[in-house]
Scaffold this motif. Structure first.
Motif, mmCIF file in Angstrom:
data_model
loop_
_atom_site.group_PDB
_atom_site.id
_atom_site.type_symbol
_atom_site.label_atom_id
_atom_site.label_comp_id
_atom_site.label_asym_id
_atom_site.label_seq_id
_atom_site.Cartn_x
_atom_site.Cartn_y
_atom_site.Cartn_z
ATOM 1 N N VAL A 72 0.837 -1.203 0.000
ATOM 2 C CA VAL A 72 0.000 0.000 0.000
ATOM 3 C C VAL A 72 0.871 1.252 0.000
ATOM 4 O O VAL A 72 1.798 1.368 0.810
ATOM 5 C CB VAL A 72 -0.895 0.020 1.273
ATOM 6 C CG1 VAL A 72 -1.802 1.254 1.277
ATOM 7 C CG2 VAL A 72 -1.718 -1.254 1.374
ATOM 8 N N GLY A 73 0.559 2.183 -0.888
ATOM 9 C CA GLY A 73 1.225 3.490 -0.821
ATOM 10 C C GLY A 73 1.783 3.936 -2.152
ATOM 11 O O GLY A 73 1.156 3.760 -3.199
ATOM 12 N N VAL A 77 -4.995 -4.664 -8.496
ATOM 13 C CA VAL A 77 -4.852 -3.231 -8.211
ATOM 14 C C VAL A 77 -6.115 -2.746 -7.516
ATOM 15 O O VAL A 77 -7.230 -3.090 -7.928
ATOM 16 C CB VAL A 77 -4.632 -2.424 -9.518
ATOM 17 C CG1 VAL A 77 -4.592 -0.926 -9.223
ATOM 18 C CG2 VAL A 77 -3.343 -2.867 -10.216
ATOM 19 N N SER A 78 -5.947 -1.977 -6.447
ATOM 20 C CA SER A 78 -7.095 -1.342 -5.794
ATOM 21 C C SER A 78 -6.727 0.092 -5.431
ATOM 22 O O SER A 78 -5.575 0.376 -5.104
ATOM 23 C CB SER A 78 -7.488 -2.116 -4.531
ATOM 24 O OG SER A 78 -8.495 -1.402 -3.838
ATOM 25 N N HIS A 79 -7.714 0.963 -5.483
ATOM 26 C CA HIS A 79 -7.505 2.338 -5.027
ATOM 27 C C HIS A 79 -8.253 2.579 -3.710
ATOM 28 O O HIS A 79 -8.411 3.709 -3.287
ATOM 29 C CB HIS A 79 -7.961 3.322 -6.114
ATOM 30 C CG HIS A 79 -7.276 3.083 -7.430
ATOM 31 N ND1 HIS A 79 -5.917 3.189 -7.573
ATOM 32 C CD2 HIS A 79 -7.756 2.682 -8.636
ATOM 33 C CE1 HIS A 79 -5.579 2.882 -8.832
ATOM 34 N NE2 HIS A 79 -6.678 2.565 -9.475
ATOM 35 N N ASN A 80 -8.703 1.475 -3.095
ATOM 36 C CA ASN A 80 -9.511 1.584 -1.879
ATOM 37 C C ASN A 80 -8.841 0.778 -0.775
ATOM 38 O O ASN A 80 -8.770 -0.457 -0.848
ATOM 39 C CB ASN A 80 -10.919 1.043 -2.193
ATOM 40 C CG ASN A 80 -11.842 1.137 -1.002
ATOM 41 O OD1 ASN A 80 -11.460 0.817 0.127
ATOM 42 N ND2 ASN A 80 -13.061 1.582 -1.262
ATOM 43 N N GLU A 126 -10.893 -1.991 0.972
ATOM 44 C CA GLU A 126 -11.038 -3.183 0.104
ATOM 45 C C GLU A 126 -9.754 -4.029 0.151
ATOM 46 O O GLU A 126 -9.806 -5.248 0.271
ATOM 47 C CB GLU A 126 -11.298 -2.689 -1.326
ATOM 48 C CG GLU A 126 -11.470 -3.747 -2.368
ATOM 49 C CD GLU A 126 -11.671 -3.097 -3.749
ATOM 50 O OE1 GLU A 126 -12.806 -2.715 -4.071
ATOM 51 O OE2 GLU A 126 -10.661 -2.972 -4.506
ATOM 52 N N ALA A 127 -8.606 -3.357 0.089
ATOM 53 C CA ALA A 127 -7.314 -4.080 0.111
ATOM 54 C C ALA A 127 -7.128 -4.799 1.444
ATOM 55 O O ALA A 127 -6.679 -5.946 1.492
ATOM 56 C CB ALA A 127 -6.170 -3.102 -0.136
ATOM 57 N N LEU A 128 -7.495 -4.136 2.538
ATOM 58 C CA LEU A 128 -7.325 -4.756 3.866
ATOM 59 C C LEU A 128 -8.242 -5.961 4.021
ATOM 60 O O LEU A 128 -7.860 -6.976 4.615
ATOM 61 C CB LEU A 128 -7.595 -3.728 4.962
ATOM 62 C CG LEU A 128 -6.618 -2.532 5.028
ATOM 63 C CD1 LEU A 128 -7.059 -1.541 6.096
ATOM 64 C CD2 LEU A 128 -5.183 -2.991 5.282
ATOM 65 N N LEU A 132 -3.240 3.816 7.650
ATOM 66 C CA LEU A 132 -3.703 2.665 8.437
ATOM 67 C C LEU A 132 -3.891 3.109 9.882
ATOM 68 O O LEU A 132 -2.938 3.574 10.525
ATOM 69 C CB LEU A 132 -2.670 1.540 8.346
ATOM 70 C CG LEU A 132 -3.112 0.174 8.873
ATOM 71 C CD1 LEU A 132 -4.354 -0.324 8.146
ATOM 72 C CD2 LEU A 132 -1.984 -0.829 8.714
ATOM 73 N N THR A 133 -5.153 2.989 10.372
ATOM 74 C CA THR A 133 -5.499 3.456 11.723
ATOM 75 C C THR A 133 -6.214 2.333 12.473
ATOM 76 O O THR A 133 -6.727 1.387 11.861
ATOM 77 C CB THR A 133 -6.452 4.667 11.643
ATOM 78 O OG1 THR A 133 -7.604 4.256 10.881
ATOM 79 C CG2 THR A 133 -5.788 5.870 10.980
ATOM 80 N N ILE A 134 -6.284 2.479 13.788
ATOM 81 C CA ILE A 134 -6.988 1.477 14.616
ATOM 82 C C ILE A 134 -8.466 1.357 14.203
ATOM 83 O O ILE A 134 -8.958 0.241 14.005
ATOM 84 C CB ILE A 134 -6.842 1.820 16.125
ATOM 85 C CG1 ILE A 134 -5.389 1.620 16.577
ATOM 86 C CG2 ILE A 134 -7.820 1.024 16.975
ATOM 87 C CD1 ILE A 134 -4.972 0.188 16.835
ATOM 88 N N PRO A 135 -9.226 2.470 14.030
ATOM 89 C CA PRO A 135 -10.629 2.306 13.611
ATOM 90 C C PRO A 135 -10.748 1.507 12.308
ATOM 91 O O PRO A 135 -11.657 0.687 12.139
ATOM 92 C CB PRO A 135 -11.129 3.750 13.420
ATOM 93 C CG PRO A 135 -10.220 4.580 14.272
ATOM 94 C CD PRO A 135 -8.890 3.884 14.282
ATOM 95 N N ARG A 136 -9.811 1.719 11.377
ATOM 96 C CA ARG A 136 -9.837 0.966 10.102
ATOM 97 C C ARG A 136 -9.618 -0.523 10.344
ATOM 98 O O ARG A 136 -10.324 -1.361 9.782
ATOM 99 C CB ARG A 136 -8.711 1.477 9.223
ATOM 100 C CG ARG A 136 -9.220 2.237 8.083
ATOM 101 C CD ARG A 136 -8.287 2.454 6.954
ATOM 102 N NE ARG A 136 -9.088 3.047 5.926
ATOM 103 C CZ ARG A 136 -8.912 4.259 5.433
ATOM 104 N NH1 ARG A 136 -7.935 5.020 5.873
ATOM 105 N NH2 ARG A 136 -9.715 4.721 4.511
ATOM 106 N N LEU A 137 -8.637 -0.844 11.200
ATOM 107 C CA LEU A 137 -8.362 -2.263 11.499
ATOM 108 C C LEU A 137 -9.523 -2.890 12.241
ATOM 109 O O LEU A 137 -9.870 -4.050 12.015
ATOM 110 C CB LEU A 137 -7.098 -2.399 12.348
ATOM 111 C CG LEU A 137 -5.740 -2.380 11.644
ATOM 112 C CD1 LEU A 137 -4.645 -2.785 12.616
ATOM 113 C CD2 LEU A 137 -5.731 -3.309 10.435
#
Ligand code: CP
Length: 307
Positions: free
Chosen positions: A163-164, A206-209, A212-214, A247-252
């Motif tokens: 990612v990045g 490939v993803s731009h989201n 979705e990738a996680l 990448l943040t805790i709420p996302r995980l």
């Protein structure tokens, strides 16, 4: 122990799956050595290695130097910022002068893609690419895959999202080659402007989201934005980037599964990864650094045994 198919380590693209497996089994042995009270072995006694760094580095440079010293090699460190490169000397002249002092191996980081290959075509010493511009960083990919193998038991069949800033990343390209050779599936994720247009031809998703990738991956390898290689703006602001790709805790917490988090460093805390994740048990960042020494010992040892 089988011999490597190559005399140099210029990129992961040039080596075989068997080479990677030989490096890993040798690194397993060196990792055992590094966990002993006496961490030094005489394997490279009488071998002289020069570390040529034409670009900044913390991890790679220290890791190579430590690996060389643990193998009992004689080590010379060269930094372009304090050398006669600043007086107009060419790469070939610089290296030939160093080689006249009877050096066996060269570990080189250089801002120009292809610099390590160019050098290998002009001098007799063995060359290890420690990062050539936006092209390859083979030992980073090896230590990353070694760390995934250690944590998850195998790389084969795992789904890895990188990612990045893929566009400027030598780590991304070397990781794609290494992970695919070992049988992993790879996705790259980032803003459209930071994903090379032809990346799909390498067989990656490939993803731009990011969400979705996680949701797709077992491992997320978070890369920093390489502002030093960007002459134009690829996204509106770092705040916008952080909101979409940080990448943040709420996302995980939104995920219904555990994933493994990696980062090659250097980290930009609060941009691509939040501090609480970087410092959590989910992140293998310092395991990657630790494994870098054993992996680089394996590469140095196996190449030296080709001579
Ligand atoms: N991961 C990596 O290559 O870090 P350095 O630039 O500090 O060597």
């Amino acid at each position: 122990m089988s011999a490597l198919s190559t005399d140099h380590l210029l990129g992961i693209k040039d080596i075989t799956k068997e080479d990677i497996e030989t490096i890993f089994s040798t690194a397993d042995n060196f990792k055992d050595v590094l966990n002993r009270p006496i961490k030094k072995v005489p394997s490279l006694r009488d071998i002289t290695i020069v570390n040529l760094f034409f670009e900044n580095s913390t991890r790679t440079r220290i890791s190579f130097e430590l690996a060389e010293k643990r193998l009992s090699a004689d080590v010379i460190n060269f930094s372009s910022s304090s050398s006669s490169v600043n007086k107009g000397e060419t790469l070939i002249d610089t290296v030939n002068n160093i080689l006249a002092m009877k050096v066996d191996m060269v570990v080189m980081r250089h801002p120009a893609p292809g610099a390590a290959k160019f050098l290998s075509q002009h001098i007799d010493s063995q060359i290890i690419n420690a990062g050539d511009g936006t092209h390859e960083h083979p030992t980073q990919a090896l230590l990353d895959a070694f760390t995934i193998r250690e944590k998850l038991g195998t790389v084969k069949g795992k789904k890895v999202a990188i990612v990045g800033d893929i566009l400027h990343s030598r780590v991304a390209l070397s990781n794609i080659f290494c992970l695919q050779k070992l049988g992993a599936e790879v996705m790259v994720c980032g803003p459209q402007t930071l994903i090379p247009r032809h990346i799909r031809s390498l067989g990656v998703e490939v993803s731009h989201n990011l969400d979705e990738a996680l949701a797709w991956c077992d491992v997320a390898n978070m890369l920093r934005i390489q502002l030093e290689r960007q002459e134009i703006s690829y996204f509106p602001s770092l705040t916008d980037y952080q909101l979409q790709y940080g990448l943040t805790i709420p996302r995980l917490n939104k995920l219904k599964k555990e994933i493994t988090i990696m980062h090659p460093g250097p980290i930009n805390r609060g941009v691509e990864i939040s501090s609480d994740i970087a410092d959590s048990e989910h992140a293998l960042i310092l395991d990657q650094v630790e494994n870098g020494v054993a992996t680089r010992m394996a590469v140095l040892f196996l190449l030296a045994n080709k001579k």
